[in-house]
Motif scaffolding. Structure first.
Motif, PDB file in Angstrom:
ATOM      1  N   TYR A 280       0.832  -1.207   0.000  1.00  0.00           N
ATOM      2  CA  TYR A 280       0.000   0.000   0.000  1.00  0.00           C
ATOM      3  C   TYR A 280       0.865   1.255   0.000  1.00  0.00           C
ATOM      4  N   TRP A 281       2.035   1.199   0.637  1.00  0.00           N
ATOM      5  CA  TRP A 281       2.940   2.351   0.578  1.00  0.00           C
ATOM      6  C   TRP A 281       3.408   2.585  -0.858  1.00  0.00           C
ATOM      7  N   ILE A 282       3.671   1.506  -1.569  1.00  0.00           N
ATOM      8  CA  ILE A 282       4.096   1.643  -2.968  1.00  0.00           C
ATOM      9  C   ILE A 282       2.971   2.251  -3.802  1.00  0.00           C
ATOM     10  N   ARG A 283       1.762   1.771  -3.600  1.00  0.00           N
ATOM     11  CA  ARG A 283       0.621   2.342  -4.333  1.00  0.00           C
ATOM     12  C   ARG A 283       0.409   3.803  -3.961  1.00  0.00           C
ATOM     13  N   TYR A 284       0.685   4.110  -2.692  1.00  0.00           N
ATOM     14  CA  TYR A 284       0.550   5.489  -2.252  1.00  0.00           C
ATOM     15  C   TYR A 284       1.534   6.387  -3.009  1.00  0.00           C
ATOM     16  N   CYS A 285       2.772   5.894  -3.188  1.00  0.00           N
ATOM     17  CA  CYS A 285       3.769   6.668  -3.941  1.00  0.00           C
ATOM     18  C   CYS A 285       3.301   6.901  -5.380  1.00  0.00           C
TER      19      CYS A 285
ATOM     20  N   GLN B 136      -8.494   9.138  -7.640  1.00  0.00           N
ATOM     21  CA  GLN B 136      -9.332   7.950  -7.543  1.00  0.00           C
ATOM     22  C   GLN B 136      -8.558   6.782  -6.913  1.00  0.00           C
ATOM     23  N   SER B 137      -7.258   6.691  -7.207  1.00  0.00           N
ATOM     24  CA  SER B 137      -6.439   5.634  -6.614  1.00  0.00           C
ATOM     25  C   SER B 137      -6.343   5.800  -5.101  1.00  0.00           C
ATOM     26  N   LEU B 138      -6.201   7.065  -4.636  1.00  0.00           N
ATOM     27  CA  LEU B 138      -6.173   7.314  -3.186  1.00  0.00           C
ATOM     28  C   LEU B 138      -7.488   6.926  -2.542  1.00  0.00           C
ATOM     29  N   LEU B 139      -8.591   7.271  -3.178  1.00  0.00           N
ATOM     30  CA  LEU B 139      -9.902   6.918  -2.626  1.00  0.00           C
ATOM     31  C   LEU B 139     -10.082   5.394  -2.568  1.00  0.00           C
ATOM     32  N   ALA B 140      -9.643   4.697  -3.633  1.00  0.00           N
ATOM     33  CA  ALA B 140      -9.757   3.236  -3.640  1.00  0.00           C
ATOM     34  C   ALA B 140      -8.911   2.609  -2.539  1.00  0.00           C
TER      35      ALA B 140
ATOM     36  N   VAL C  11      -2.750   8.034   4.124  1.00  0.00           N
ATOM     37  CA  VAL C  11      -3.642   8.170   2.964  1.00  0.00           C
ATOM     38  C   VAL C  11      -4.793   9.121   3.280  1.00  0.00           C
ATOM     39  N   LEU C  12      -5.377   8.969   4.485  1.00  0.00           N
ATOM     40  CA  LEU C  12      -6.509   9.829   4.849  1.00  0.00           C
ATOM     41  C   LEU C  12      -6.074  11.289   4.957  1.00  0.00           C
ATOM     42  N   LYS C  13      -4.885  11.534   5.500  1.00  0.00           N
ATOM     43  CA  LYS C  13      -4.386  12.906   5.592  1.00  0.00           C
ATOM     44  C   LYS C  13      -4.208  13.517   4.203  1.00  0.00           C
ATOM     45  N   LYS C  14      -3.675  12.707   3.285  1.00  0.00           N
ATOM     46  CA  LYS C  14      -3.480  13.221   1.939  1.00  0.00           C
ATOM     47  C   LYS C  14      -4.824  13.495   1.250  1.00  0.00           C
ATOM     48  N   ILE C  15      -5.825  12.654   1.503  1.00  0.00           N
ATOM     49  CA  ILE C  15      -7.157  12.885   0.922  1.00  0.00           C
ATOM     50  C   ILE C  15      -7.760  14.177   1.477  1.00  0.00           C
TER      51      ILE C  15
END
Length: 688
Positions: free
Chosen positions: A266-271, A287-291, A310-314
């Motif tokens: 998930y960290w990789i996907r976050y990057c 959309q990727s962050l929301l998913a 992820v939530l902070k970035k959203i």
């Protein structure tokens, strides 16, 4: 002389201490496999009291003991060993105990308590003159402070520790650099703009330094963690090329990543999502962050760090791009996540407190049990006396029971003899019944043969006697004075009719004899052959289609292609032809909307053929007799009752199969054939 004798003992003590220190280093380095080979070796050594205590403390470290114990039990054991260490005045044992307690408390997420244990361990190591171990404990204290969100305190402490980096081993230095970099990263997450970027740049530099140290020391675990952290920071700073380069390193170390942290993917996907959000594909990144947020919400609390990021970035991007409702929901989810973390911490702390509070109660119960033990001993003495008396009584009862068992055994023997005699009588009666059944079946067969042969033979006798009478009259007329042409023609015509009747009668008798012979499978002369039974069945159905059409019979056939059998095809299809003929003549003759169903399928060893109709069926009383020769409800009108009898002989005796006839639950009759895929050749038998 005495000093020389003591030298081996002192050397052995030094070796034991070195092995203990080696075991502690294995625990801290996570080398549990090597540790399991060292522990038995330590258990066999002759240890002094302090070393024996250190071995007990070593079993508190993670991965040292294979015995299953809860963290609370380990903490209780640690406090007990601490009392022994104080009694022995062993600061080294106390240092080890505080260090082990710190690791247990971290696993329990009791980070505040872990801070205290870390400080006490560092203090004890300083008292032992082990400055390097004390510094390593202060480094680990920085890691615990990160969990307590004491980021500025971490920066202050790490600054002083980094001034003495030459005293740190590679693992301690890497941990110090990681904790300092994490403090900068989280401080940057709490701000925005230039301050956040400046904090992330500091964090990035420290992680790069951490990666360099880990590579020099060949520590794969920290190499992977450093690549991941650098990728996250580069993505946060919008450094696309550097992010991609480090992600490629992480991808090449996937197995280690799965072992270290289940949320690494998930960290990789976050990057990747951050990079898209900062470029032309910002909508796809959003959309990727929301998913990711939806997926992480379904996982357990162990993924809380990446969920929180992820939530902070959203929230941040939602405010920036005016997705206020989504940002609000992300904030609410962040609050709920923090509540869950606090709840889990409270539960863990509550369980630990409950276990600690239970200790005095358990001690009191132990005392009560001791008192009860003394009372039980006195009670047992009395019970022994009572048991001796009861034993004597039981021995008397045992003798009485033994006599009763002997009497029962004699009765049982007599009963077995009577059962044996009755069994012999029953076998004789069954043999008599079987002989009577055979005689009855033979009588029925003889009566049936006589009945069927009587008509054609009677007709033949009448025709022969008539022809003899006419021949005698013709001879007499030829010997007389005159014989008219008309009378001669009449006599010859009568002789021809008699001859035709005689031939028909003899032909009928011959056919009956052939059908009687069909009851004996020994007369079957067909050779075994391998053939396509699906093709033969379809050919038979095609031959009957014209008669089905004449009788308005609706046919339903299920014949899969390619089924092979080794058997007697002609005999089998004579049986199938007879069964279809029976259905057409007797079952469907007077049925409205007649239907016939033909099904063929195979199992592992057998072939199954089912023929079903919706006709009149057979009375239940007659189902048991349908395979008897000459049994027919229309005897003398249509058929002689040999069709099913011959079919039964061919299927069961010739083909070693099974035939079953039963009424359908709705209406009509169903005939089921089961024959082997490969029929064994018959043994030739001769009869005299």
């Amino acid at each position: 002389m005495t000093d020389k004798l003591l030298e081996p003992t002192v050397s052995a003590q030094l070796d034991s201490h070195a092995l203990l220190e080696q075991g502690r280093a294995m625990c801290l380095g996570g080398h549990s496999d090597q540790l399991q080979t060292l522990i038995p070796r330590l258990s066999q050594l002759q240890l002094n009291p302090e070393q024996a205590l250190l071995l007990e403390v070593l079993m508190l470290y993670p991965g040292a003991s294979t015995k299953v114990r809860t963290h609370t039990q380990l903490l209780q054991r640690a406090m007990h060993l601490h009392e022994l260490a104080q009694a022995l005045s062993s600061n080294l044992a106390r240092a080890w105990i505080w260090e082990a307690m710190q690791l247990i408390q971290i696993n329990l997420q009791l980070h505040s308590a872990a801070l205290h244990s870390t400080a006490m361990a560092a203090e004890m190591f300083e008292l032992c003159g082990r400055a390097q171990d004390a510094i390593s404990l202060r480094v680990s204290r920085c890691l615990v402070m990160i969990h307590c969100e004491m980021y500025r305190e971490v920066l202050e402490m790490s600054g002083s520790l980094l001034e003495h980096r030459e005293q740190l081993d590679p693992i301690a230095l890497v941990n110090l650099l990681r904790s300092t970099a994490s403090a900068y990263y989280f401080l940057g997450n709490d701000t925005e703009g230039t301050k956040a970027r400046s904090a992330w740049i500091n964090s990035l530099q420290l992680h790069k330094e951490c990666l360099q140290v880990a590579q020099q020391a060949h520590i794969d675990k920290f190499i992977l963690i450093s690549h991941t952290n650098i990728a996250i920071l580069c993505a946060s700073l919008g450094l696309r090329e550097e992010t991609t380069a480090h992600l490629l390193h992480v991808e090449g170390m996937q197995r280690q990543a799965d072992h270290i942290n289940n949320s690494w993917s998930y960290w990789i996907r976050y990057c990747e999502a951050l990079l898209m959000c900062q470029g032309a594909e910002f909508e796809k990144g959003w959309q990727s962050l929301l998913a990711m947020a939806e997926e992480l919400e379904k996982l357990d609390i162990r993924t809380a760090p990446v969920q929180d990021t992820v939530l902070k970035k959203i929230v941040s991007l939602g405010k920036k791009w005016e997705h206020f409702e989504i940002a609000l929901k992300a904030s609410e989810r962040q609050i709920e996540l923090n509540r869950q973390r606090r709840h889990l911490l409270s539960k863990t702390l509550g369980d630990a407190i409950d276990d600690v509070m239970a200790v005095p109660s358990l001690q009191q119960k132990n005392q009560e049990l001791s008192q009860q033990g003394y009372a039980l001993e006195a009670s047992l003495a009395r019970r022994n006396l009572e048991l001796n008396q009861a034993l004597a009584k039981l021995q008397t009862e045992a003798e009485i029971r033994s006599q009763a068992e002997q009497a029962l055994q004699r009765a049982h023997t007599n009963l077995e003899e009577k059962v044996r005699q009755r069994t012999q009588e029953l076998e004789q009666a069954m043999s008599l019944v079987m002989r009577q059944e055979k005689q009855l079946a033979l009588s029925r067969l003889v009566v049936g043969v006589a009945h069927e042969m009587n008509t054609p033979l009677g007709n033949a006798t009448i025709a022969a006697s008539t022809m003899q009478f006419l021949s005698q009259n013709l001879l007499n007329d030829l010997s007389g004075p005159s014989l008219s042409r008309s009378k001669l023609q009449h006599t010859l015509h009568s002789l021809l009719e008699g001859n035709a009747l005689l031939n028909r009668s003899l032909q009928t008798a011959s056919e009956l004899v052939q059908r009687f012979r069909a009851l004996a499978v020994e007369q079957h002369q067909e050779e075994l052959q391998t053939y396509d039974i699906s093709y033969r069945c379809q050919l038979l159905i095609d031959e009957w289609k014209s008669r089905f059409k004449q009788g308005a019979v609706e046919l339903h056939s299920q014949i899969p292609a390619g089924i092979q059998q080794t058997g007697y095809p002609n005999a089998l299809f004579q049986v199938l032809d007879q069964l279809i003929d029976n259905a057409m003549r007797h079952g469907l003759q007077t049925t409205q909307q007649p239907q016939l169903e033909f099904r063929l399928h195979q199992s592992a060893d057998d072939i199954h053929i089912t023929l079903s109709d919706n006709g009149l069926g057979i009375a239940e009383d007659n189902l048991q007799r349908i395979f008897e020769p000459f049994f027919s409800k229309q005897l003398g009108l249509d058929g002689i009752g040999l069709g099913l009898s011959v079919a039964h002989s061919v299927i069961t005796d010739l083909m070693h199969g099974k035939i079953q006839v039963e009424n359908r639950p709705t209406q009509g009759l169903q005939v089921s054939l089961i024959i082997p895929k490969i029929i064994q050749a018959r043994t030739q038998t001769s009869y005299t």
